[in-house]
Design a protein around this motif. Sequence first.
Motif, mmCIF file in Angstrom:
data_model
loop_
_atom_site.group_PDB
_atom_site.id
_atom_site.type_symbol
_atom_site.label_atom_id
_atom_site.label_comp_id
_atom_site.label_asym_id
_atom_site.label_seq_id
_atom_site.Cartn_x
_atom_site.Cartn_y
_atom_site.Cartn_z
ATOM 1 N N GLU A 73 85.713 34.505 21.278
ATOM 2 C CA GLU A 73 85.588 33.166 20.697
ATOM 3 C C GLU A 73 84.182 32.931 20.170
ATOM 4 O O GLU A 73 83.954 32.067 19.315
ATOM 5 N N ALA A 74 83.240 33.730 20.634
ATOM 6 C CA ALA A 74 81.857 33.591 20.172
ATOM 7 C C ALA A 74 81.740 33.816 18.671
ATOM 8 O O ALA A 74 80.797 33.315 18.046
ATOM 9 N N ALA A 75 82.681 34.536 18.071
ATOM 10 C CA ALA A 75 82.656 34.723 16.620
ATOM 11 C C ALA A 75 82.819 33.386 15.909
ATOM 12 O O ALA A 75 82.167 33.112 14.893
ATOM 13 N N VAL A 76 83.680 32.536 16.454
ATOM 14 C CA VAL A 76 83.851 31.191 15.894
ATOM 15 C C VAL A 76 82.616 30.340 16.180
ATOM 16 O O VAL A 76 82.155 29.587 15.325
ATOM 17 N N TYR A 77 82.072 30.462 17.392
ATOM 18 C CA TYR A 77 80.861 29.711 17.722
ATOM 19 C C TYR A 77 79.746 30.007 16.708
ATOM 20 O O TYR A 77 79.009 29.099 16.294
ATOM 21 N N ALA A 78 79.605 31.279 16.343
ATOM 22 C CA ALA A 78 78.543 31.658 15.409
ATOM 23 C C ALA A 78 78.729 30.975 14.061
ATOM 24 O O ALA A 78 77.765 30.479 13.462
ATOM 25 N N LEU A 79 79.965 30.921 13.585
ATOM 26 C CA LEU A 79 80.239 30.251 12.312
ATOM 27 C C LEU A 79 79.959 28.755 12.408
ATOM 28 O O LEU A 79 79.276 28.179 11.560
#
Length: 203
Positions: A82-88
Amino acid sequence: MAGWRTHTGTALLLPLDNVDTDQLIPARFMSTPRSEGYGKYLLHDLRHDEEGVQKPDFPLNTCPNASILVAGRNFGSGSSREAAVYALVDAGIRAVIAPSFGDIFASNAVNNGLLPARVDEDAASTLHAALANNPSEVTIDLNTGTVTLGQHTIAFALQNNWRTKLINGWDDIDLTLQHADAIRSFRDSRHSTDGWAWPATPN
């Protein structure tokens, strides 16, 4: 999480297929507390050279204030982080427009207020051509399910329950709580008709 219905912002072309979650945020940065923000790690290894210097011609480096990405096929594939979404989201991205997405990524995106707008190949080609030379202002309307760029108005696909979650700023728990009365009614009915299914009450 605040909901939204329309968003107007700068759209940036990221003409890459198969951008996976490890590219969106490399695993070595995931030990950083979310409170410190993950935006600076977004696409880190694509945005920087081997010495850690930003590549001046990489799209996100040329337009750091973009809030909409127009990408290639299979965006967000790979692991379920989910960190991929957090980065965006932490980098200020409100929507990603692409022909296809990784399933888990898309679900995580909606739960964090990020729109995964799926368009057909022809629409994607139109957007890519329009943004090929310069970022441009784009308006996204969740109510109508459209993206407007200049003279182009393009429909995108989005599940109805995802649209509801984005508009209201809900995640899965919030969506489930909208049915709390029905859930309680079912529980009480089941308890009265199928007592054998419930643990015995201690004396």
